[in-house]
Design a protein around this motif. Structure first.
Motif, short mmCIF file in Angstrom:
data_model
loop_
_atom_site.label_atom_id
_atom_site.label_comp_id
_atom_site.label_asym_id
_atom_site.label_seq_id
_atom_site.Cartn_x
_atom_site.Cartn_y
_atom_site.Cartn_z
N ALA A 135 59.23 102.90 52.72
CA ALA A 135 58.27 103.99 52.57
C ALA A 135 57.31 103.70 51.43
O ALA A 135 57.70 103.19 50.38
N ALA A 136 56.03 104.03 51.63
CA ALA A 136 55.02 103.76 50.62
C ALA A 136 53.84 104.70 50.83
O ALA A 136 53.78 105.47 51.79
N THR A 137 52.88 104.60 49.92
CA THR A 137 51.70 105.45 50.02
C THR A 137 50.76 104.99 51.13
O THR A 137 49.95 105.77 51.62
N SER A 138 50.87 103.73 51.52
CA SER A 138 50.03 103.19 52.61
C SER A 138 50.88 102.35 53.54
O SER A 138 51.93 101.83 53.15
N ARG A 139 50.43 102.18 54.77
CA ARG A 139 51.15 101.37 55.74
C ARG A 139 51.23 99.91 55.28
O ARG A 139 52.25 99.25 55.47
N GLU A 140 50.15 99.41 54.68
CA GLU A 140 50.14 98.01 54.24
C GLU A 140 51.18 97.78 53.16
O GLU A 140 51.86 96.75 53.13
N GLN A 141 51.32 98.72 52.23
CA GLN A 141 52.33 98.59 51.18
C GLN A 141 53.73 98.67 51.79
O GLN A 141 54.63 97.92 51.42
N ALA A 142 53.93 99.56 52.75
CA ALA A 142 55.23 99.70 53.39
C ALA A 142 55.62 98.45 54.17
O ALA A 142 56.81 98.14 54.32
N LEU A 170 62.46 96.51 63.62
CA LEU A 170 63.68 95.73 63.76
C LEU A 170 64.74 96.68 64.30
O LEU A 170 64.84 97.82 63.85
N HIS A 171 65.56 96.23 65.24
CA HIS A 171 66.50 97.17 65.86
C HIS A 171 67.75 96.46 66.35
O HIS A 171 67.76 95.25 66.60
N ILE A 172 68.82 97.24 66.46
CA ILE A 172 70.09 96.79 67.03
C ILE A 172 70.42 97.74 68.17
O ILE A 172 70.76 98.91 67.94
N GLU A 173 70.31 97.26 69.40
CA GLU A 173 70.50 98.13 70.55
C GLU A 173 71.92 98.67 70.62
O GLU A 173 72.14 99.82 71.01
N GLY A 174 72.90 97.85 70.25
CA GLY A 174 74.30 98.26 70.37
C GLY A 174 74.67 99.46 69.53
O GLY A 174 75.57 100.23 69.88
N THR A 175 73.97 99.64 68.39
CA THR A 175 74.26 100.79 67.51
C THR A 175 73.10 101.78 67.48
O THR A 175 73.16 102.77 66.72
N ALA A 176 72.07 101.53 68.26
CA ALA A 176 70.88 102.39 68.30
C ALA A 176 70.27 102.57 66.91
O ALA A 176 69.85 103.66 66.52
N SER A 177 70.25 101.47 66.15
CA SER A 177 69.73 101.50 64.79
C SER A 177 68.37 100.81 64.71
O SER A 177 68.08 99.92 65.51
N LYS A 178 67.57 101.21 63.72
CA LYS A 178 66.23 100.63 63.61
C LYS A 178 65.77 100.61 62.16
O LYS A 178 66.24 101.38 61.31
N PHE A 179 64.80 99.73 61.89
CA PHE A 179 64.15 99.62 60.59
C PHE A 179 62.66 99.52 60.83
O PHE A 179 62.19 98.66 61.58
N MET A 180 61.89 100.42 60.18
CA MET A 180 60.45 100.47 60.39
C MET A 180 59.73 100.76 59.07
O MET A 180 60.29 101.41 58.18
N PRO A 181 58.47 100.29 58.96
CA PRO A 181 57.65 100.69 57.81
C PRO A 181 57.10 102.09 58.01
O PRO A 181 56.81 102.49 59.14
N LEU A 182 56.96 102.82 56.92
CA LEU A 182 56.55 104.22 57.01
C LEU A 182 55.59 104.52 55.86
O LEU A 182 55.86 104.18 54.71
N SER A 183 54.48 105.16 56.17
CA SER A 183 53.50 105.47 55.13
C SER A 183 53.32 106.97 55.01
O SER A 183 53.63 107.73 55.93
N SER A 184 52.79 107.39 53.88
CA SER A 184 52.65 108.83 53.61
C SER A 184 51.66 109.49 54.56
O SER A 184 51.75 110.69 54.83
N GLU A 185 50.69 108.71 55.07
CA GLU A 185 49.72 109.31 55.99
C GLU A 185 50.23 109.38 57.42
O GLU A 185 49.56 109.89 58.31
N SER A 186 51.43 108.86 57.66
CA SER A 186 51.97 108.82 59.01
C SER A 186 52.45 110.19 59.45
O SER A 186 53.09 110.92 58.71
#
Length: 269
Positions: A135-142, A170-186
């Motif tokens: 998480a960050a203030t901008s998508r590019e930073q995230a 990034l994701h693991i289908e077997g555990t339904a887990s994910k990793f994503m960038p997130l910005s404050s304007e999202s």
């Protein structure tokens, strides 16, 4: 769980409490806190859990600079940080620390360490449906921490065989887990169910808006983690300064907060 007295985390603490030179007073206080807490009966340091998290980083590979292509070997201070975060447990067996504030000087691999924490929480923490965000203030930073983690996955055969990779996912289908960038304007800041949030360069956040939303979004998880790592901020009206000041009060024993970990490496005045 084990509460062994001889492990790399405790040895780091002991050695730095004894040192009289070239050790920040706030690092000493973090080490003393660890040594004092080992004596307590209401929490326990699980040496095996600490070692497991530390050893996980050995499966990761640096992707940039002179260390590109080499395994991620944690420095002693990094072993202390990671081991503390994942080794300390409450009596119910869940992790003690839910927030980690780490103030580290520039050029000490903050983003690389953060990426490793995110990947551990995604792949090795035993949480089904884990949602991990940088998480960050901008998508590019995230994207900085996320991009580092993505390159680590691509460079590790063991991770690449388990973790799927899209442009910003990034994701693991077997555990339904994910990793994503997130910005404050999202617009996706609302409705999250966060297991781990990485906040890189907290000092760039002018308000507490992002942190407040992240904290709210962890409420339904058993043992979430908000991992903040930053260079020090000096704006006394900022969320970074507030967390920095709160962390120092914890280290000095002014405030008691068993869910808050802090490691502040800065030169004494």
């Amino acid at each position: 769980m084990t509460n062994k007295k001889n492990n790399s985390v405790t040895e780091f603490a002991r050695s730095h409490v004894k040192k009289t030179a070239k050790v920040s007073s706030l690092v000493k206080l973090a080490c003393q806190r660890h040594l004092d807490d080992i004596k307590r009966k209401d929490i326990v340091f699980d040496n095996e859990a600490a070692d497991r998290a530390i050893e996980f980083f050995g499966f990761l590979v640096h992707s940039k600079g002179e260390w590109a292509g080499t395994p991620f070997k944690l420095e002693p201070w990094q072993r202390f940080l990671i081991g503390s975060l994942f080794g300390w447990k409450r009596k119910d067996g869940l992790r003690r620390f839910r927030t980690a504030y780490n103030a580290i000087p520039r050029k000490n691999g903050k983003s690389t360490l953060s990426a490793g924490v995110a990947l551990y929480m995604l792949t090795a923490d035993g949480e089904r449906g884990a949602e991990i965000y940088s998480a960050a203030t901008s998508r590019e930073q995230a994207k900085i921490v996320f991009g580092e983690a993505k390159r680590m996955v691509e460079a590790s055969p063991s991770l690449k065989s388990r973790v799927g990779s899209y442009i910003n996912n990034l994701h693991i289908e077997g555990t339904a887990s994910k990793f994503m960038p997130l910005s404050s304007e999202s617009s996706t800041m609302d409705g999250l169910n966060i297991h781990c949030a990485i906040v890189d360069e907290l000092h760039e956040h002018k308000t507490s808006q992002v942190i407040d939303k992240l904290e709210t979004a962890t409420s339904s998880r058993r043992q979430p983690l908000i991992f903040e790592i930053t260079t020090a901020g000096y704006d006394k009206n900022s969320i970074c300064y507030n967390h920095h000041d709160y962390s120092i009060k914890i280290l000095k024993g002014i405030v008691k907060d068993d869910s808050w970990f802090t490691f502040i490496s800065q030169i004494d005045e």
